[in-house]
Design a protein around this motif. Structure first.
Motif, short mmCIF file in Angstrom:
data_model
loop_
_atom_site.label_atom_id
_atom_site.label_comp_id
_atom_site.label_asym_id
_atom_site.label_seq_id
_atom_site.Cartn_x
_atom_site.Cartn_y
_atom_site.Cartn_z
N GLN A 1 0.71 -1.48 0.14
CA GLN A 1 0.46 0.16 -0.08
C GLN A 1 0.73 1.19 0.10
OE1 GLN A 1 -3.05 0.40 -0.05
NE2 GLN A 1 -3.66 -2.51 -0.74
N ALA A 2 1.63 1.22 0.52
CA ALA A 2 2.58 2.57 0.62
C ALA A 2 3.91 3.00 -0.87
CB ALA A 2 3.94 2.25 1.83
N ASN A 3 4.17 1.17 -1.41
CA ASN A 3 4.55 1.79 -2.58
C ASN A 3 3.87 0.79 -3.57
OD1 ASN A 3 6.23 2.26 -4.74
ND2 ASN A 3 7.76 0.57 -3.70
N ARG A 4 2.87 0.58 -4.25
CA ARG A 4 1.43 0.16 -5.38
C ARG A 4 3.42 0.02 -6.26
NH1 ARG A 4 -2.29 -1.69 -3.75
NH2 ARG A 4 -3.46 -0.94 -5.47
N ARG A 5 4.54 -0.08 -6.25
CA ARG A 5 5.62 -0.58 -7.22
C ARG A 5 6.27 -1.54 -7.07
NH1 ARG A 5 5.97 3.46 -12.00
NH2 ARG A 5 6.47 1.75 -13.08
N LEU A 6 6.17 -2.41 -6.03
CA LEU A 6 6.75 -2.60 -5.18
C LEU A 6 7.38 -4.12 -5.73
CD1 LEU A 6 8.85 -2.12 -2.37
CD2 LEU A 6 6.82 -3.38 -1.13
N THR A 7 8.25 -4.33 -6.15
CA THR A 7 8.68 -5.44 -6.82
C THR A 7 8.97 -6.99 -5.58
OG1 THR A 7 10.91 -5.18 -6.66
CG2 THR A 7 10.42 -4.68 -9.07
N LEU A 8 8.91 -7.73 -6.13
CA LEU A 8 8.63 -8.78 -5.52
C LEU A 8 10.52 -9.42 -4.48
CD1 LEU A 8 6.98 -11.44 -4.14
CD2 LEU A 8 7.59 -12.22 -6.02
N ARG A 9 10.77 -8.69 -5.31
CA ARG A 9 12.61 -9.34 -4.43
C ARG A 9 12.42 -7.51 -3.66
NH1 ARG A 9 16.82 -10.57 -8.68
NH2 ARG A 9 15.61 -12.16 -9.70
N GLU A 10 12.07 -6.17 -3.39
CA GLU A 10 11.75 -6.01 -3.07
C GLU A 10 11.36 -5.95 -1.48
OE1 GLU A 10 12.50 -2.17 -6.42
OE2 GLU A 10 10.55 -2.33 -5.19
N LEU A 11 10.10 -6.41 -2.22
CA LEU A 11 8.69 -7.10 -0.66
C LEU A 11 9.70 -7.70 0.20
CD1 LEU A 11 6.70 -6.78 0.36
CD2 LEU A 11 5.66 -8.62 -0.83
N HIS A 12 11.02 -8.88 -0.59
CA HIS A 12 11.29 -10.02 0.17
C HIS A 12 12.98 -9.26 1.16
CE1 HIS A 12 13.85 -14.03 0.80
NE2 HIS A 12 14.57 -13.25 0.59
N LYS A 13 13.11 -8.22 0.38
CA LYS A 13 14.09 -7.18 1.39
C LYS A 13 13.70 -6.72 2.24
CE LYS A 13 17.30 -6.59 -2.75
NZ LYS A 13 17.86 -5.23 -3.02
N ILE A 14 11.76 -6.28 2.47
CA ILE A 14 11.52 -5.74 3.73
C ILE A 14 11.17 -7.63 4.20
CG2 ILE A 14 9.36 -5.05 4.40
CD1 ILE A 14 9.53 -2.97 2.06
N ILE A 15 10.28 -8.47 4.20
CA ILE A 15 9.93 -9.01 4.03
C ILE A 15 10.78 -10.24 4.89
CG2 ILE A 15 7.93 -10.96 4.94
CD1 ILE A 15 5.92 -8.25 4.34
N LEU A 16 11.96 -11.23 5.61
CA LEU A 16 13.38 -11.56 5.52
C LEU A 16 13.11 -13.20 5.58
CD1 LEU A 16 16.24 -9.51 6.17
CD2 LEU A 16 14.97 -10.10 3.98
N GLU A 17 11.55 -13.27 6.53
CA GLU A 17 11.27 -14.56 7.03
C GLU A 17 10.61 -15.05 6.35
OE1 GLU A 17 10.50 -10.67 10.25
OE2 GLU A 17 9.97 -11.28 8.02
N THR B 1 8.64 -17.54 -3.03
CA THR B 1 7.68 -18.15 -3.48
C THR B 1 7.16 -17.91 -2.68
OG1 THR B 1 9.54 -19.45 -4.46
CG2 THR B 1 7.29 -20.81 -3.86
N THR B 2 6.62 -18.14 -1.61
CA THR B 2 5.99 -17.89 -0.56
C THR B 2 5.14 -16.42 -0.56
OG1 THR B 2 6.81 -19.36 1.16
CG2 THR B 2 5.31 -17.77 1.88
N LEU B 3 6.27 -15.27 -0.87
CA LEU B 3 5.79 -14.46 -0.99
C LEU B 3 4.55 -14.24 -1.92
CD1 LEU B 3 8.07 -11.65 0.50
CD2 LEU B 3 6.39 -11.61 0.93
#
Length: 114
Positions: A86-102, A106-108
């Motif tokens: 929601q904060a960044n609608r252009r967020l890539t999956l890799r960028e999201l993975h850097k935010i949520i490392l847990e 694939t799960t993301l």
């Protein structure tokens, strides 16, 4: 021969197995009756497995909860992913993975696309 029953619920078939087993029928005979009524919906070894379970004291014909692999992602992690998107609608999956490392990428991906 009578028409076979179409699309029976699994618990229905297990109830039939439980009843016939309580009546003293052998697993092979139970399997034969199930095939004649429902068609080839269950292997004989599964009928034997259920007869053994009922002999051991099982009374429930429904599947047990919690079978299968537990989910890796929690509600809190889903909320974090949703907030980041929601904060960044252009967020890539890799960028999201850097935010949520847990969790894995694939799960993301599964969480984001579902």
């Amino acid at each position: 021969m009578a028409a076979s029953i179409q699309n029976p619920a699994k618990c229905e078939v297990r109830s039939v197995i439980r009843f016939l087993h309580a009546e003293g029928e052998y697993p092979a005979d139970i399997h034969r009756q199930i095939v004649s009524a429902y068609g080839s919906i269950m292997y004989r070894k599964n009928v034997t497995k259920w007869c053994r379970a009922f002999s051991d004291g099982r009374t429930d014909v429904h599947e047990e909860l919690g079978t299968g692999r537990p989910s890796v992602i929690s509600d809190a992690l889903l909320r974090r992913a949703e907030e980041a998107i929601q904060a960044n609608r252009r967020l890539t999956l890799r960028e999201l993975h850097k935010i949520i490392l847990e969790v894995s990428m694939t799960t993301l991906h599964e969480c984001v696309t579902v």
